[in-house]
Scaffold this active site. Structure first.
Site, short mmCIF file in Angstrom:
data_model
loop_
_atom_site.label_atom_id
_atom_site.label_comp_id
_atom_site.label_asym_id
_atom_site.label_seq_id
_atom_site.Cartn_x
_atom_site.Cartn_y
_atom_site.Cartn_z
N ASP A 188 -2.65 -4.83 0.51
CA ASP A 188 -2.18 -6.14 0.94
C ASP A 188 -2.84 -6.64 2.21
O ASP A 188 -3.19 -7.82 2.32
CB ASP A 188 -0.65 -6.15 1.08
CG ASP A 188 -0.09 -5.01 1.91
OD1 ASP A 188 -0.88 -4.24 2.51
OD2 ASP A 188 1.15 -4.88 1.96
N MET A 247 0.82 -1.21 0.00
CA MET A 247 0.00 0.00 0.00
C MET A 247 0.86 1.27 0.00
O MET A 247 2.06 1.21 0.19
CB MET A 247 -0.91 0.00 1.23
CG MET A 247 -1.94 -1.12 1.23
SD MET A 247 -2.98 -1.14 2.71
CE MET A 247 -3.93 0.37 2.48
N HIS A 248 0.20 2.38 -0.25
CA HIS A 248 0.73 3.74 -0.03
C HIS A 248 1.78 4.21 -1.04
O HIS A 248 2.09 5.40 -1.08
CB HIS A 248 1.35 3.88 1.37
CG HIS A 248 0.54 3.30 2.47
ND1 HIS A 248 -0.75 3.70 2.74
CD2 HIS A 248 0.84 2.35 3.40
CE1 HIS A 248 -1.21 3.02 3.78
NE2 HIS A 248 -0.28 2.20 4.19
#
Length: 489
Positions: free
Chosen positions: A237, A78-79
């Site tokens: 995830d 992520m991110h």
């Protein structure tokens, strides 16, 4: 029919092939480089992700009837910030979730814009790993690149775009950007203005189980699969891992011991803790979840084993650990700074309590216990909200250790359910693809029919009591070190 789950991790992409009954037919993993151009920075090339995903799918399907492939979906790190120009070419390497360069931008967001406003707009506050401060960093430090941005994407969504030609994201992954209104499941106009981006520069939002499109003809030809193969939006995830472990519906819990560590609690209702110590995100099942995320979990053990004591035999090192709940050595597992619940990029890994009779096994035990204690820090926040959890699923590479599972069961005083398949995000991705293709009515039905618990690690009262005393000592160490961490940084 066959369904492909793509777990786009930090060190490798794992691809999983699942049939209609939820049986895993094949698994393939392919690695790609990770770059650290400056201390505390962490980057990857999106082109490497796509290349290894495509080669991995070919390898995954080589002994199977490719005409039976019906769907593809994702779990992904992520991110990470992926920025594309007007030709949909990558402008610069992706800035990853574990990159710590955005300290100034986070300070601006949290203390100038204000935590209360961020929480109102997005249900979260700023962490260095989140995407919005990365966007501001590019705006402040690389204005020429910022001016070229036409699309802002997340890692797994770049792969979905390359497969379908659709700029898409899902609600769970978007929740970690700090530009997404989690409660209302839409982009936040206020955060777009703060970051200096337009909504059209962001991807179209889908629920995790929704179809974003079908594979492009050239992709179908290269992979040897039908052009009718559906691509579902997938999930971040942790949300994908939660699907893969059956952590869907109200009041379910999953602990992930991967590179990072998470405690994930699903809920049918939206909720935020008053200090924003936990992330409040949209879940892949159509509802919500709370999540505590520590930046270094199984990676702490890998660092200790591989880089410090120089062994790959993890099991042999753990065999020497026999006295649980009695270790006088403590380890703060903040090798990459820390997110939940401290939100401090300056925090550092720290051993304390060693004496002349401290052994190698004591140090190894401290690393494993330190991760368990840090997970409990987030669990304590959830309990403060009135959430009552008495059992959890577990997944990730660290979950393969019987000793570590026993520690977690007793440190958190939870029953730890071990599932038949611990494939986490890749399994969740395949399940989301199956839902998108109509194999199951919804995510909860898929989880109920596919996920099977095969063992449960029970806490024991004597060990719970010992670990309770140790945890109360552990939780005093970080506050005592915090000022020093800021100084040495």
């Amino acid at each position: 029919m066959l369904y492909i789950g793509v777990d786009l991790g930090t060190s490798a992409v794992k691809l999983l092939l699942m049939d209609s009954q939820g049986k895993i037919r094949n698994i393939v993993s392919r690695e790609y480089p990770l770059y650290f151009p400056h201390p505390g920075w962490s980057e990857q090339k999106p082109e490497d992700w796509y290349e290894q995903t495509m080669e991995g799918i070919k390898e995954l399907l080589k002994d199977f009837d490719r005409s039976q492939v019906a769907g593809i979906s994702f779990g992904g790190q992520m991110h990470g910030l992926v920025i594309l120009d007007e030709n949909d070419e990558v402008i610069r390497p992706a800035i990853l979730w574990n990159d710590g360069r955005t300290y100034e931008e986070c300070d601006y967001l949290n203390n100038v814009i204000g935590r209360d406003k961020l929480s109102e707009y997005t249900a979260n506050i700023s962490f260095t790993g989140f995407t919005a401060p990365k966007i501001l960093w590019v705006k402040n430090k690389e204005p020429e690149n910022f001016a070229r941005i036409r699309k802002i994407m997340l890692p797994k969504d770049y792969i979905a775009y390359k497969l379908t030609g659709v700029h898409c994201t899902d609600v769970s992954d978007a929740s970690g950007m700090l530009i997404f209104d989690v409660k209302n499941r839409c982009w936040s106009k206020e955060m777009c203005e703060i970051c200096g981006v337009k909504e059209e520069q962001l991807a179209k939002i889908f629920e995790s189980y929704e179809t974003v499109g079908t594979v492009l003809p050239e992709v179908a030809e290269e992979l040897g699969i039908p052009e009718s193969v559906k691509v579902a939006a997938g999930a971040g995830d942790n949300a994908a891992a939660a699907v893969g472990t059956g952590t869907v519906g109200d009041g379910m819990c999953n602990i992930s011991l991967g590179t990072s560590g998470t405690i994930f609690i699903s809920s049918n209702k939206f909720g935020v803790d008053k200090y924003n110590a936990l992330h409040a995100f949209a879940h892949a099942d159509g509802h919500y979840h709370l999540m505590g995320c520590m930046l270094s979990a199984a990676s702490c053990n890998k660092w200790w084993m591989d880089d410090i004591i120089g062994t790959g035999d993890y099991a042999a090192e753990q065999k020497a650990i026999t006295k649980l709940g009695e270790n006088h050595v403590y380890f703060l597992p903040y090798l990459m700074g820390e997110r939940s619940p401290h939100n401090n990029p300056n925090a550092r890994g720290t051993f304390i309590g060693m004496t002349m009779d401290t052994t190698r096994a004591d140090m190894t035990q401290a690393v494993l216990e330190g991760v368990a204690y840090a997970l409990r820090d987030s669990f304590e926040v959830a309990k403060s909200l009135g959430i009552r959890i008495d059992r959890t699923k577990i997944c990730g590479g660290g979950a393969k250790s019987p000793l570590w599972k026993k520690m977690i069961a007793n440190v958190l005083n939870l029953k730890v359910d071990v599932i038949e398949s611990e494939e986490g995000p890749a399994m969740g991705g395949a399940m989301l693809a199956a839902v998108a293709c109509g194999e199951y009515a919804d995510v909860e039905e898929a989880a109920a029919k596919i996920v099977r618990v095969v063992d449960t690690v029970e806490p024991t009262p004597e060990l719970v009591e010992k670990y309770e005393a140790r945890y109360q000592q552990f939780r005093e160490i970080y506050p005592a070190c915090k000022e020093l961490f800021d100084k040495i940084q």
